[in-house]
Motif scaffolding. Structure first.
Motif, mmCIF file in Angstrom:
data_model
loop_
_atom_site.group_PDB
_atom_site.id
_atom_site.type_symbol
_atom_site.label_atom_id
_atom_site.label_comp_id
_atom_site.label_asym_id
_atom_site.label_seq_id
_atom_site.Cartn_x
_atom_site.Cartn_y
_atom_site.Cartn_z
ATOM 1 N N LYS A 10 -66.389 47.416 5.699
ATOM 2 C CA LYS A 10 -66.999 46.435 6.528
ATOM 3 C C LYS A 10 -65.854 46.032 7.603
ATOM 4 C CE LYS A 10 -67.626 43.410 3.021
ATOM 5 N NZ LYS A 10 -67.716 42.280 2.413
ATOM 6 N N TYR A 11 -64.636 46.420 7.584
ATOM 7 C CA TYR A 11 -63.790 46.817 8.625
ATOM 8 C C TYR A 11 -63.240 48.325 9.275
ATOM 9 C CZ TYR A 11 -59.143 45.284 11.136
ATOM 10 O OH TYR A 11 -58.294 45.158 12.104
ATOM 11 N N PHE A 12 -62.711 48.815 8.077
ATOM 12 C CA PHE A 12 -62.405 50.233 8.465
ATOM 13 C C PHE A 12 -63.617 51.044 9.135
ATOM 14 C CE2 PHE A 12 -61.877 54.714 7.047
ATOM 15 C CZ PHE A 12 -60.643 54.801 7.442
ATOM 16 N N ASN A 13 -63.068 51.810 9.968
ATOM 17 C CA ASN A 13 -64.190 52.777 10.522
ATOM 18 C C ASN A 13 -63.396 53.858 11.363
ATOM 19 O OD1 ASN A 13 -63.558 51.731 12.981
ATOM 20 N ND2 ASN A 13 -65.721 50.498 13.276
ATOM 21 N N ASP A 29 -62.591 54.373 14.415
ATOM 22 C CA ASP A 29 -62.049 53.749 15.525
ATOM 23 C C ASP A 29 -60.800 53.068 14.987
ATOM 24 O OD1 ASP A 29 -63.730 54.483 17.727
ATOM 25 O OD2 ASP A 29 -64.509 52.564 17.693
ATOM 26 N N MET A 30 -60.866 52.530 13.897
ATOM 27 C CA MET A 30 -59.791 51.756 13.378
ATOM 28 C C MET A 30 -58.773 52.680 12.856
ATOM 29 S SD MET A 30 -59.841 48.311 13.438
ATOM 30 C CE MET A 30 -60.640 48.478 15.177
ATOM 31 N N SER A 59 -56.938 53.300 16.032
ATOM 32 C CA SER A 59 -56.258 52.379 16.845
ATOM 33 C C SER A 59 -55.477 51.297 16.068
ATOM 34 C CB SER A 59 -57.386 51.638 17.542
ATOM 35 O OG SER A 59 -58.312 50.822 16.441
ATOM 36 N N LYS A 70 -62.074 49.205 20.579
ATOM 37 C CA LYS A 70 -62.456 49.625 19.413
ATOM 38 C C LYS A 70 -62.734 48.493 18.250
ATOM 39 C CE LYS A 70 -61.637 53.610 21.291
ATOM 40 N NZ LYS A 70 -62.678 54.465 21.722
ATOM 41 N N LEU A 71 -64.063 48.018 18.201
ATOM 42 C CA LEU A 71 -64.166 46.951 17.410
ATOM 43 C C LEU A 71 -64.195 47.218 15.595
ATOM 44 C CD1 LEU A 71 -66.709 45.047 19.143
ATOM 45 C CD2 LEU A 71 -64.409 44.703 19.148
ATOM 46 N N PRO A 72 -63.800 46.470 14.843
ATOM 47 C CA PRO A 72 -63.794 46.741 13.481
ATOM 48 C C PRO A 72 -65.321 46.772 13.018
ATOM 49 C CG PRO A 72 -62.174 45.069 13.788
ATOM 50 C CD PRO A 72 -62.868 45.404 15.168
ATOM 51 N N GLN A 73 -65.716 47.672 11.924
ATOM 52 C CA GLN A 73 -66.831 47.922 11.842
ATOM 53 C C GLN A 73 -67.740 46.488 11.674
ATOM 54 O OE1 GLN A 73 -67.988 50.691 11.919
ATOM 55 N NE2 GLN A 73 -69.789 50.922 10.622
ATOM 56 N N PHE A 74 -67.419 45.411 10.988
ATOM 57 C CA PHE A 74 -68.423 44.253 10.843
ATOM 58 C C PHE A 74 -68.493 43.570 12.274
ATOM 59 C CE2 PHE A 74 -65.670 40.546 10.668
ATOM 60 C CZ PHE A 74 -64.486 41.039 10.783
#
Lengths: 282, 282
Positions: free
Chosen positions: A259-262, A264-265, A268, B271-275
């Motif tokens: 839900k947060y990690f992807n 980009d994360m 970044s 770069k936004l977190p997934q959610f």
């Protein structure tokens, strides 16, 4: 329990761990409340953050944002490693970190060493938004002191995750150079160690000390961060160390349900704002 | 003032704007306290956040982290533009945004339209960690309603910054499609509009609506974020729109003296977190 107050018809949890700032949460319901050998363990349902784990009156993780911390302390080192098979978690009683590790198909064994069995049982039963009920057969629960375990075990690991509480009382030793030395010995040659290293804003000395210790111990060390709304100031830091070069890229990423990690994360989260970079790295 | 309480010998500011979460700050001193035509204006010195601007009992900005919000709402659009000369700020009574804009040598005129002169005077005198006392001759203060100003003015701008308070009461109109339409007309062809668009965590509908409005109005729209510890949840969003393509890179960056913003943040803040990406962009 001085941290619980009834105002009109509602219970409020009043966090009193810091002297100059008080955060109070309106509760819908107290789900679980019991004292273990180590601490008071409570699961409560709050209005703004959903269910939360509260230890000795201090919020540890919540249904709203527990995934942020747990995804970032696990997927970052596991994807840097590329082929992790054996993972050790020190602490992590809410079971969220272990739950995230089980999402990696390469992983064969997860040893979770937590001192307080009551926390694990309460979270598996009453905080499934974070723990996911965690019943993967690859997870072994070892209810003992993390430091003793690490001193004695003859196992070695691909990834070691230190998911500790604040460095006060028993957890203090989990932030010491000697403990990291022991952990390093339990890492395989291409192994990776990651520790939560507190708020770089309000406890910058801890973040910096952890990074300095890692720099002394490991050929490669770095700091990354996540934004965890429940924790004071939002910023939360993680310190990572490895004997082999840390190659931060999203090339090795496969699909995990997060839900947060992807992608980009993954990259970044290592890019620190100017004042944090200066405080910690320089 | 029900938000101010004396407990033992200390004053505490008790933020009561949200029903289910209360944040209380221990104060060292109340520096300034006066009622304007629009609101109660207070500058207080707190233990954990230093001096803070408090409007009607709600913390707006603090010495600890005011720079984060102000650097990010200004330097991102100004560096994307590459040669901004004329800048309009709607709101921004703490003067921090205007202070950041003055760091750009290309800028010749800064029009700052703020409804409440008392806020500006109090911050210039008593909150210099944020306002920097702001006495640059390129800044013109215009004390009037932002919406009225934008409807009437015949000026056009390179960059327009909407630095509003929460979308309640008078500021509500600053989040409406009609207002953005007016602003678009006041932009030069390569002009850029940026608005603070609230917490994508606790007010995701506002962030999403703002982004949707910008997408409808502009050929190019995007969302970026900063971590502002004082604001609930830490995450804070900004929405940016432009008739010309938005080229996010750090190539055009020259040295500005900043504490949060840097080359890394210029890129990674988008770069936004997934959610959040899912909530807002998809």
């Amino acid at each position: 329990m001085e941290w619980l107050q009834k105002i009109d018809s509602d219970y409020w949890l009043i966090e009193q761990d810091r002297g100059n700032l008080t955060v109070s949460y309106r509760l819908k319901e107290i789900i679980f409340s019991e004292k273990s050998t180590f601490q008071h363990v409570m699961i409560a349902d709050s209005y703004d953050f959903g269910r939360m784990l509260v230890l000795d009156g201090v919020v540890q993780t919540t249904a709203l944002d527990g995934h942020i911390y747990n995804e970032m302390i696990t997927h970052v080192p596991l994807f840097i490693h590329k082929n992790p098979e054996k993972v050790l978690i020190i602490g992590g009683g809410d079971c969220g970190a272990a739950k995230e590790v089980t999402k990696h198909v390469s992983v064969k064994d997860i040893h979770m060493v937590e001192i307080d069995e009551l926390v694990v049982n309460a979270c598996r039963k009453h905080l499934q938004e974070v723990s996911g009920n965690l019943s993967d057969p690859r997870v072994s629960f070892i209810f003992t002191d993390g430091i003793e375990f690490v001193k004695k075990t003859e196992q070695t690991y691909d990834v070691i995750i230190v998911d500790s509480s604040d460095p006060e009382g028993p957890a203090e030793q989990l932030f010491e150079f000697e403990f990291y030395q022991h952990l390093k010995r339990k890492l395989k040659d291409d192994g990776i160690l990651v520790c939560q290293s507190q708020s770089p804003l309000f406890q910058a000395n801890i973040t910096r000390n952890t990074f300095n210790n890692f720099q002394e111990l490991f050929a490669h060390a770095d700091v990354y961060y996540a934004v965890v709304p429940t924790y004071p100031g939002g910023f939360w830091s993680f310190t990572i160390g490895s004997k082999s070069p840390i190659n931060i890229s999203c090339e090795s990423l496969v699909d995990v349900n997060t839900k947060y990690f992807n992608k980009d994360m993954m990259v970044s989260s290592f890019k620190l704002p100017q004042f944090l970079a200066k405080k910690i790295i320089y």
